[in-house]
Scaffold this active site. Sequence first.
Site, short mmCIF file in Angstrom:
data_model
loop_
_atom_site.label_atom_id
_atom_site.label_comp_id
_atom_site.label_asym_id
_atom_site.label_seq_id
_atom_site.Cartn_x
_atom_site.Cartn_y
_atom_site.Cartn_z
N HIS A 169 -13.75 40.83 61.97
CA HIS A 169 -12.62 40.23 62.69
C HIS A 169 -11.52 39.82 61.71
CE1 HIS A 169 -10.71 37.36 65.63
NE2 HIS A 169 -10.44 36.74 64.50
N GLU A 170 -11.90 39.15 60.63
CA GLU A 170 -10.90 38.68 59.67
C GLU A 170 -10.24 39.83 58.92
OE1 GLU A 170 -9.94 35.68 59.73
OE2 GLU A 170 -11.53 34.94 61.03
N HIS A 173 -7.43 41.37 60.98
CA HIS A 173 -6.13 40.67 60.96
C HIS A 173 -5.23 41.25 59.87
CE1 HIS A 173 -6.50 37.62 63.97
NE2 HIS A 173 -7.56 37.05 63.43
N GLU A 226 -5.80 37.60 68.36
CA GLU A 226 -7.22 37.29 68.20
C GLU A 226 -8.09 38.27 68.97
OE1 GLU A 226 -8.68 35.04 66.20
OE2 GLU A 226 -6.67 34.67 65.42
#
Length: 303
Positions: A169-170, A173, A226
Site C-alpha cells: 500500500h505504501e 502511494h 487511499e
Amino acid sequence: MRRNPFESGQARQGGRRGFGFSPRLLILVAFIAYGAYYYFSNRSTDPLTGETVLIDKSISPQDEKALGLQAYQEILAQETPVDPHSQISRQVREIAQRLIVKIPEVEDALAAEHGMQAQHIEDSFDWDVTVLQSDQANAFCLPGGKMAVYTGLVPVAQNADAMAIVMGHEITHALLRHGAQRMTEQKLAQLGQMAGAMSGMDQQQMQMAMSIYGYGRSLPYARKQESQADEMGLMLAAAACYNPEEAIALWERMGQASGGQAPPEFASTHPSSATRIENLRALMPKAQQYRERFCTGGAGGSP
C-alpha cells in the site's frame, strides 16, 4: 428662448451612475480563469488506475525524489532506527525486496487493463527500507523509494502476509505519485484563498469556503488515493506470493487498535476500516488472479 429638446435627456443621462465592473470582481474573475486554466492544463490519465489525475507539469519525478530523500534524512535524524542486523529488520527488508521485484509486472498488467503503457518511474528509485522504534502502527514510502516501518505495526500485522499488504500500500502511494497530486491540490487551494482574500471576503467567509472545499473536495480526494493504494498494494502483495486474504483480518485488527478513536469517515483523509474491508473483499477475486498469474514461488510467514 426655445429649449433644446435633447438637453434634459443629456443632463439626465449625465447624472446617472455608470455601470462599470468592480475591481475586486475583475480580480476574482481573473483568479477563476487562471484556476480553470491551471486545472485543465495539468490533467492527465494515470495508466495504472485509468483515472484522470491532476499533477502540476512543473513537478517532475526527480523533484519528488529529491523532496523524498530530504524528508527521509530528516526523519532518520529524529527517530531511532532499529539495528539493521536484527531479525525484524531483515524480515522487513526481505518483504520489501519481494514486493519491489514484482512492481514492473504488476504495473504492466494494470496499465494493460486500461489500454495504456506503464511509465515505470520506479526505474529511477533508490530503494531503502529502515525499521524505526516507535509505538506507531504505521509505515511509509516516500517518492524515490525511501521506506520505513515502525515497530508498533508488527503486533498489529502479526504475519508477513499482512505486513506485505501494508508495505505494498505504501509503495503504491509513491508509484502513483500521490505526493505530487497533493502538492498540486494545495496550489489550487492556495489560489482559491488568494482569490477570496482579493475579492474582499472576510475571515468567517474564508473559513466557510475552505470548509466547503475540505469536505467537498480535499478529504474525498485523499480517501480516493487511499483506496487506490489499497487496490494496487493488494495486487502487488499477491503477485509477490503473499496471501491477499490477510488484508481482511489486518483491517479488522487496525479497527480494533484504533479503539474507536478514529474520526468519522466524512471528516477523515482515510476510509473507515469497515469501508476498506468491504472494498478489499470485492477485490479479492482479482487479487487471487494476480497471485496465480505472477507468484512464481515463495510464501508468507510471521515477522
